[in-house]
Design an enzyme around this catalytic site. Structure first.
Site, PDB file in Angstrom:
ATOM      1  N   GLN A  92       0.976  -3.744  16.704  1.00 57.24           N
ATOM      2  CA  GLN A  92       0.392  -2.699  15.867  1.00 57.24           C
ATOM      3  C   GLN A  92      -1.088  -2.555  16.189  1.00 57.24           C
ATOM      4  OE1 GLN A  92       0.509  -3.405  11.635  1.00 57.24           O
ATOM      5  NE2 GLN A  92       0.780  -1.243  11.176  1.00 57.24           N
ATOM      6  N   GLY A  93      -1.608  -1.342  16.118  1.00 57.68           N
ATOM      7  CA  GLY A  93      -3.037  -1.106  16.318  1.00 57.68           C
ATOM      8  C   GLY A  93      -3.537  -0.148  15.257  1.00 57.68           C
ATOM      9  N   GLU A 119      -4.034  -6.172  -3.856  1.00 57.05           N
ATOM     10  CA  GLU A 119      -4.889  -5.317  -4.681  1.00 57.05           C
ATOM     11  C   GLU A 119      -4.654  -3.838  -4.354  1.00 57.05           C
ATOM     12  OE1 GLU A 119      -5.869  -8.118  -3.088  1.00 57.05           O
ATOM     13  OE2 GLU A 119      -6.043  -9.321  -4.910  1.00 57.05           O
ATOM     14  N   SER A 125      -5.492  -1.529  11.964  1.00 59.59           N
ATOM     15  CA  SER A 125      -6.729  -2.049  11.368  1.00 59.59           C
ATOM     16  C   SER A 125      -7.866  -2.135  12.378  1.00 59.59           C
ATOM     17  CB  SER A 125      -6.487  -3.454  10.809  1.00 59.59           C
ATOM     18  OG  SER A 125      -5.600  -3.405   9.722  1.00 59.59           O
ATOM     19  N   SER A 178      -0.875  -8.310  15.735  1.00 54.95           N
ATOM     20  CA  SER A 178      -0.044  -9.472  16.046  1.00 54.95           C
ATOM     21  C   SER A 178       0.698  -9.298  17.363  1.00 54.95           C
ATOM     22  CB  SER A 178       0.974  -9.720  14.930  1.00 54.95           C
ATOM     23  OG  SER A 178       0.319 -10.260  13.815  1.00 54.95           O
ATOM     24  N   GLU A 189       7.832  -0.015   6.460  1.00 59.83           N
ATOM     25  CA  GLU A 189       7.291  -1.352   6.233  1.00 59.83           C
ATOM     26  C   GLU A 189       7.551  -1.799   4.808  1.00 59.83           C
ATOM     27  OE1 GLU A 189       3.542  -2.958   7.873  1.00 59.83           O
ATOM     28  OE2 GLU A 189       2.772  -2.582   5.867  1.00 59.83           O
TER      29      GLU A 189
END
Lengths: 329, 374
Positions: free
Chosen positions: B126-127, B357, B129, B161, B244
């Site tokens: 994944q890219g 959160e 963040s 990851s 997800e």
């Protein structure tokens, strides 16, 4: 699909009709009068015999619909007498007292709930009830209240009328240690606890969206939002578990007792947490007896004291419905 | 409302159980590096060879095209057999990128990528963040400027990851210069062997080095790799998050049902003890989580954000199960690396994929209808 967790048309209809009846006859604001609930409208609706065989034939509905109805009763903080009537009708029918069962279902014979305590029983909203259903651990007993003079108990701030009698003071006319009846009792108690939890969540969200402080609705503050999100999570988990447990009990699956026991824990936890949080988020008015928040809190505590859920480690937990167990295969 | 399986479903379960018993590796999967790649791809390829990958994926792209019930059965048998954790380096391809390409991709993209993913031939990472765009993903600034029929990417991603062993990356970049927030983004397929990419692995607190920073220095990506339309990347990313928060975690959620039973068996609590109460309550909550998993798959969602309820419940419950293991097993938990590993790894469950959160904000704003944070 062979599996489907959506409500079917029949279920939507009866729940829709129940909602209309409850909005009209059991608005939560009635609780401010501090009188025992009059359950006549519920009896007329057929609430107490929903899953019982009718006129020697098949039952119109199953415990699934009955449980979903009891969620709505919980939302309206309906007297625990409704639970008592639904279960007492079963107990009477199971022990060959079909006339008594018919009277309870029709609402002509009143039943109140009784909580077993040390050396005594606590009668909840006795009103004119001629019988009491004693929730005694995992057992249920039907007490004849004829001529019994109970003493008022001052607790819960007089919000809900309570009385006490000594153990053995009222004649016990039937008792059941049947697992299926105990599971049905836990299912319906849990359904009402869930209803209380959902209503407390909704009441709190509505209040937070309306109440202005610091120039904005307090619902815009994360501290309040996160309280509300926690209420939503607990209610959602209990709600999903209610479907699972009700279906398991209806279908007499091997894991039914475990699913119900798990539900009872989740529903108690959600109801107590949500009603406590509701008081906090409402602030001063939540602590007052003039708002309705305290009725939900007190009902959560009363429902939690009816009987006792089965031990959570006493039964094997399944991984899949109909399936062999994770361990012990 | 019903949960009744047909005889054919039961046969499917029996076949799955038998196959898993005979084929699921018994050794522990390597957690990171090339070894984790080789192990995961070999296992996925073996699943695929015998028809056990892409259970619910459409048949035209190599899947089995089976029902949600069968998917649940497959995962139940999978965790029962203690087959390799679904959260390995094939996770992004199978649960994020693959479903997103299927939902939003072009015919060419689907035909090329989906069979490779299911066949156990490729790893995706994944890219999303960035150092300056974590919880606030829409603040991302990695740019991709259109140059002819290519995008030219410059910037940095983080918490990616298995980037060090990946073939492809689902990359979210700002394609419209000067655009703000959710506008002007694109979801593109990035070939990790492209010139100009540097990967720096980062060790996590469990001692595992599966995530990484990725740096882009004039990396050229064909425009034909955009999924879901140029400048429409936010919409595509929301599709990814939908998977997800809904289907991706089925295996993980069900896995917890096995873990709690293992813990109860190991702990042997005295009836009525505080430990017995704690384990009993956790067991009830794991059952509740499983019911939420069923509901997510077998009921029409009332709200597209419903997945956040499951995601948050799972993350916090997983942490409480592993914390209980550390408390109750005492020194045995430290002696047995597997419980300690799961405990340390579980810290990520309320951070990755949207912190607890953020999930609470989503629940409050999009499910409960509370005022949005400005």
């Amino acid at each position: 699909m062979t599996c489907d967790l959506n409500l079917n048309e029949d279920q939507r209809q009866i729940l829709g009709a129940a909602s209309v009846m409850l909005e009209a006859s059991y608005p939560v604001a009635r609780r401010r009068q501090r009188r025992p609930d009059d359950l006549a409208e519920l009896a007329a609706f057929g609430a107490f015999g929903l899953a019982l065989p009718q006129d020697g034939g098949e039952a119109g509905y199953s415990v699934v619909e009955e449980a979903l109805l009891h969620v709505l009763l919980g939302r309206h903080v309906v007297s625990t007498g409704a639970l008592a009537a639904s279960l007492a009708a079963r107990l009477a029918a199971n022990t060959g007292r079909s006339d008594l069962a018919d009277g309870i279902v029709a609402g002509t014979t009143g039943v109140c709930a009784a909580i077993a305590a040390k050396d005594s029983a606590l009668l909840v909203e006795r009103g004119e009830a001629s019988f009491a259903l004693l929730f005694d651990g995992r057992e249920l007993a039907l007490l004849d209240m004829d001529g019994i003079d109970a003493r008022p108990v001052e607790s819960l701030g007089h919000g809900i009328p309570l009385q006490r009698i000594a153990s053995g003071e009222a004649r016990e006319i039937a008792r059941s240690a049947d697992d299926e009846l105990a599971d049905t009792a836990d299912l319906l108690i849990s359904a009402q606890l869930l209803g209380v939890a959902e209503a407390a969540r909704d009441l709190t969200v509505a209040y937070a969206n309306m109440r202005q402080q610091f120039g904005q609705p307090i619902g815009g503050f994360q501290a309040i939002k996160h309280h509300c999100a926690n209420m939503a999570v607990g209610a959602e988990m209990a709600s999903a578990q209610l479907d699972m447990a009700a279906i398991a009990l209806r279908d007499r699956r091997a894991d039914a007792s475990f699913q119900v026991a798990a539900l009872r824990h989740l529903a108690e936890k959600a109801a107590i947490f949500n009603t406590r949080t509701a008081v906090q988020v409402h602030g001063g008015i939540g602590f007052s007896a003039e708002a309705d928040v305290h009725h939900y809190l007190k009902q959560a505590h009363l429902l939690s004291r009816l009987g006792a859920g089965a031990g959570l480690l006493a039964m094997p937990a399944p991984l899949a419905p109909h399936e062999a167990l994770i361990r012990g295969e | 409302m019903r949960l009744s399986l047909t005889e054919a479903d039961e046969e499917f379960r029996a076949t799955a159980r038998e196959w898993l018993l005979a084929n699921a590796p018994k050794d522990r999967a390597p957690p990171d590096g090339q070894a984790s790649r080789d192990y995961a791809l070999a296992w996925l390829a073996r699943c695929h060879r015998d028809g056990w990958s892409g259970i619910s994926w459409p048949t035209e792209y190599g899947g089995r095209g089976l029902s949600q019930e069968r998917l649940l059965i497959w995962y139940e048998e999978y965790v029962r057999a203690r087959a390799p954790s679904v959260l390995d380096c094939t996770f992004v391809a199978l649960n994020h990128a693959g479903p997103t390409v299927f939902a939003c991709g072009t015919e060419e993209q689907k035909a090329f990528h989906l069979p490779r993913i299911l066949g156990g031939k490729v790893i995706w990472c994944q890219g999303f963040s960035e150092p300056g765009a974590g919880s606030d993903l829409a603040a991302l600034s990695t740019s991709a400027v259109v140059d002819g029929d290519h995008l030219v990417v410059n910037g940095q991603k983080i918490w990616s990851s298995f980037a060090d062993v990946a073939d492809y990356q689902e990359l979210l970049v700002r394609t419209l210069p000067g655009s703000k927030r959710h506008q002007g983004l694109s979801w593109v397929i990035c070939d990790m062997k492209s010139k100009g990419i540097t990967v720096r692995p980062i060790e996590n607190m469990a001692g595992v080095t599966h995530f990484a920073e990725v740096f882009y220095d004039n990396v050229r990506i064909p425009l034909s790799n955009v999924v879901g339309g140029l400048h429409e990347g936010w919409k595509t990313a929301m599709t990814t998050f939908g998977f997800e928060r809904k289907t991706a975690a089925i295996g993980l959620q069900l896995e917890l049902s096995v873990k709690i039973e293992d813990l109860i068996a190991l702990a042997e609590p005295l009836p009525g003890s505080a430990t017995a109460v704690r384990l009993g309550e956790l067991r009830a909550e794991v059952a509740g989580l499983r019911s939420m998993t069923y509901r997510a798959l077998l009921r029409e969602p009332a709200n597209a954000s419903d997945g956040s309820l499951v995601r948050l419940s799972f993350g916090e419950l997983a942490q409480r199960v592993y914390r209980a293991a550390m408390d109750i097993l005492g020194p045995d938990a430290l002696l047995n690396g597997s419980w300690t590993h799961d405990y340390l790894e579980s810290y990520s469950e309320t951070i990755a994929g949207g912190t607890a959160e953020i999930q609470r904000n989503i629940i409050a704003e999009r499910i409960l209808g509370m005022p949005r944070i400005k």
